[in-house]
Design an enzyme around this catalytic site. Structure first.
Site, PDB file in Angstrom:
ATOM      1  N   TYR A 144      41.049  44.492  47.626  1.00 43.06           N
ATOM      2  CA  TYR A 144      39.986  43.483  46.897  1.00 43.06           C
ATOM      3  C   TYR A 144      40.678  42.128  47.396  1.00 43.06           C
ATOM      4  O   TYR A 144      41.682  41.611  47.144  1.00 43.06           O
ATOM      5  CB  TYR A 144      40.260  43.451  45.408  1.00 43.06           C
ATOM      6  CG  TYR A 144      39.137  42.307  44.736  1.00 43.06           C
ATOM      7  CD1 TYR A 144      37.596  42.621  45.039  1.00 43.06           C
ATOM      8  CD2 TYR A 144      39.803  41.322  44.074  1.00 43.06           C
ATOM      9  CE1 TYR A 144      36.890  41.456  44.451  1.00 43.06           C
ATOM     10  CE2 TYR A 144      38.895  40.356  43.372  1.00 43.06           C
ATOM     11  CZ  TYR A 144      37.429  40.493  43.602  1.00 43.06           C
ATOM     12  OH  TYR A 144      36.461  39.489  43.012  1.00 43.06           O
ATOM     13  N   ASP A 239      47.040  38.974  52.073  1.00 42.48           N
ATOM     14  CA  ASP A 239      46.319  38.419  50.894  1.00 42.48           C
ATOM     15  C   ASP A 239      47.523  38.814  49.894  1.00 42.48           C
ATOM     16  O   ASP A 239      47.780  39.873  49.145  1.00 42.48           O
ATOM     17  CB  ASP A 239      45.302  39.197  50.437  1.00 42.48           C
ATOM     18  CG  ASP A 239      44.605  38.688  49.265  1.00 42.48           C
ATOM     19  OD1 ASP A 239      45.271  37.731  48.564  1.00 42.48           O
ATOM     20  OD2 ASP A 239      43.523  39.137  48.996  1.00 42.48           O
ATOM     21  N   LYS A 267      46.773  33.251  41.396  1.00 48.11           N
ATOM     22  CA  LYS A 267      47.393  33.698  40.273  1.00 48.11           C
ATOM     23  C   LYS A 267      48.745  32.889  39.676  1.00 48.11           C
ATOM     24  O   LYS A 267      48.535  31.877  39.246  1.00 48.11           O
ATOM     25  CB  LYS A 267      47.418  35.326  40.304  1.00 48.11           C
ATOM     26  CG  LYS A 267      46.035  36.039  40.535  1.00 48.11           C
ATOM     27  CD  LYS A 267      46.067  37.484  40.301  1.00 48.11           C
ATOM     28  CE  LYS A 267      44.532  37.818  40.279  1.00 48.11           C
ATOM     29  NZ  LYS A 267      44.104  38.631  41.509  1.00 48.11           N
TER      30      LYS A 267
HETATM   31  C1  LIG Z   1      42.581  38.366  42.359  1.00 45.71           C
HETATM   32  C2  LIG Z   1      42.765  38.733  43.841  1.00 45.71           C
HETATM   33  C3  LIG Z   1      42.070  37.741  44.506  1.00 45.71           C
HETATM   34  C4  LIG Z   1      40.887  36.865  43.966  1.00 45.71           C
HETATM   35  O1  LIG Z   1      41.565  35.996  43.291  1.00 45.71           O
HETATM   36  P1  LIG Z   1      40.475  35.190  42.351  1.00 45.71           P
HETATM   37  O2  LIG Z   1      41.346  33.899  41.801  1.00 45.71           O
HETATM   38  O3  LIG Z   1      39.895  36.058  41.052  1.00 45.71           O
HETATM   39  O4  LIG Z   1      39.422  34.705  42.987  1.00 45.71           O
HETATM   40  C5  LIG Z   1      41.978  38.036  45.876  1.00 45.71           C
HETATM   41  N1  LIG Z   1      42.884  38.859  46.355  1.00 45.71           N
HETATM   42  C6  LIG Z   1      43.606  39.619  45.655  1.00 45.71           C
HETATM   43  C7  LIG Z   1      44.665  40.127  46.239  1.00 45.71           C
HETATM   44  C8  LIG Z   1      43.811  39.495  44.284  1.00 45.71           C
HETATM   45  O5  LIG Z   1      44.411  40.257  43.424  1.00 45.71           O
END
Ligand SMILES: *Cc1c(COP(=O)(O)O)cnc(C)c1O
Length: 430
Positions: A144, A239, A267
């Protein structure tokens, strides 16, 4: 436990907010029951509006590595608030946070702050396309990367490696540039390179996948991606919105020897405030406006209150990097205990730990990709989740999420969690 007030609050929310929530996973659709509405957090605990207390293994989906209401972070935020909420002008705290990130990540010379992980990834992909001149991107099923159009993609029919939209509202014209490969499966990546005769701008990967449960990429696989990217003029994007400052101080990059070209963060760098970031070597970042032609902007980007929270959190982590050993030990103790509890009633479980991240599947088969993850017993998970919630244990409400240990979680709390697991499983199976 009684949830009367939460049930009423959920009904009221439903009248004015789609599904009653501002992010779908919060609705508890994958498990039984309605979501507790939270009144406050304190250390390792969450308190809902019915007065129930829970040990929190979600931690706002990752950001709160020091738990709720950490005194140092709170003090930094309050101090920043007193100076004003936002200026839309440069502040020194942005440079300070950028310096912390640059000093930790070898692959980052420069970093740009945004307000969410979604925005970080969306911007990184635009930059990768601008830098390489290619339109195609490659992602992995089950990873994701936020909800931007090009990334809301599922496998197309038959043998096509080009994706189709996974949501209405996303034009197929956009997702036709997104190739889909299988996690930990090099052949599927090679097939994408063979199919995309007009080149691929970037491979984007969660080097420690946390959005299909916790599924780390194999070292050989990451190495092979690096080699393929180098051979094709493709950028490798890690990511690390979730794994950054979670798997280790340097995220996955503290664990793997493979170096990405670009990194996305989120995060933990906001410690609970809305912050995302993307960074790369200077040559790539020089393409970004105003230095270069690739456009990207944000009214609240680098918000001083959010930056203060992130800076305080990162400095605390940097001052005590041994914290990851402690968190990892606790995570291991937890999953080992859960596995024992689950297997005592004859149910198989596979577990995984990376630093403060933990995952478990009700399954007897190693999980290397999304198809493997799909084979977990989701019905049993739903019952397990409900039983644990009723015993004051707040786990992510889906079997495809990662759990998190914060510094506020004690060994006693983990023992309590394991005890709750035995009771829950006895109730389900007995
Ligand atoms: C949470 C997450 C996102 C998206 O971040 P948001 O702050 O929810 O938009 C993108 N990539 C990874 C790997 C994530 O865990």
């Amino acid at each position: 436990m009684a949830y009367d007030k939460s049930i009423a609050a959920f009904e009221a929310a439903y009248q004015v907010i789609p599904g009653g929530v501002d992010s779908p996973v919060r609705a508890f659709s994958g498990v039984e029951g309605t979501p507790p509405f939270i009144e406050r957090g304190e250390g390792a605990y969450l308190y809902d509006i019915d007065g129930n207390r829970y040990i929190d293994y979600v931690q706002s989906w990752g950001p709160l590595i020091f738990g709720h209401c950490d005194a140092d972070i709170e003090a930094s935020v309050i101090d920043a608030v007193r100076h004003g909420l936002s200026f839309g002008a440069p502040t020194t705290v942005e440079t300070a946070l950028a310096n912390e990130i640059v000093s930790l990540f070898e692959s980052i010379d420069k970093v740009r702050f945004v307000s969410s992980g979604t925005e970080a990834v969306m911007s990184a992909i635009r930059l990768a396309r601008g830098f390489t001149g290619h339109d195609n991107i490659l992602k992995f099923t089950g990873c994701y990367h936020g909800h931007s159009d090009s990334l809301l993609v599922q496998a197309g029919s038959g043998l096509a490696t080009f994706g189709t939209p996974s949501s209405p509202g996303v034009p197929a014209d956009l997702t036709k540039h997104t190739l889909l490969a299988t996690y930990n499966d090099l052949e599927s990546v090679e097939k994408c390179f063979a199919d995309a005769t007009d080149g691929i701008a970037c491979i984007i990967i969660e080097p420690i996948a946390g959005n299909m449960g916790l599924v780390p990429a194999e070292e050989e696989f990451l190495k092979a991606l690096r080699t393929l990217c180098d051979a094709h003029g493709t950028l490798l994007i890690f990511d690390e919105v979730m794994s950054g400052f979670r798997a280790s101080l340097k995220g996955a990059q503290g664990i793997t020897a493979v170096k990405p070209d670009m990194v996305t963060l989120g995060k933990v760098i906001g410690a609970g405030m809305p912050v995302g970031a993307f960074g790369a070597r200077a040559e790539i970042m020089a393409q970004l406006s105003p230095e270069g032609p690739v456009y990207q902007a944000g009214t609240l980007s680098g918000n001083p209150v959010a930056m203060a929270a992130g800076l305080s959190s990162l400095r605390k982590l940097k001052a005590n990097p041994a914290v990851y050993v402690e968190l990892g030990k606790k995570a291991k103790k937890l999953v080992d205990g859960l596995k024992k509890a689950v297997e005592s009633v004859g149910v198989p479980m596979v577990t995984e730990v990376r630093g403060s991240m933990f995952g478990f599947f009700f399954s007897d088969k190693p999980v290397k990709n999304f198809a493997d993850a799909m084979e977990n017993d989701q019905k049993l998970f739903a019952k397990f989740h409900k039983g644990m919630l009723d015993r004051g244990i707040y786990l992510a409400c889906s079997s495809f999420e990662t759990g998190f240990i914060s510094t506020a979680i004690t060994d006693e709390m983990i023992d309590e969690t394991i005890k709750a697991a035995y009771e829950t499983l006895k109730e389900i199976k007995g």
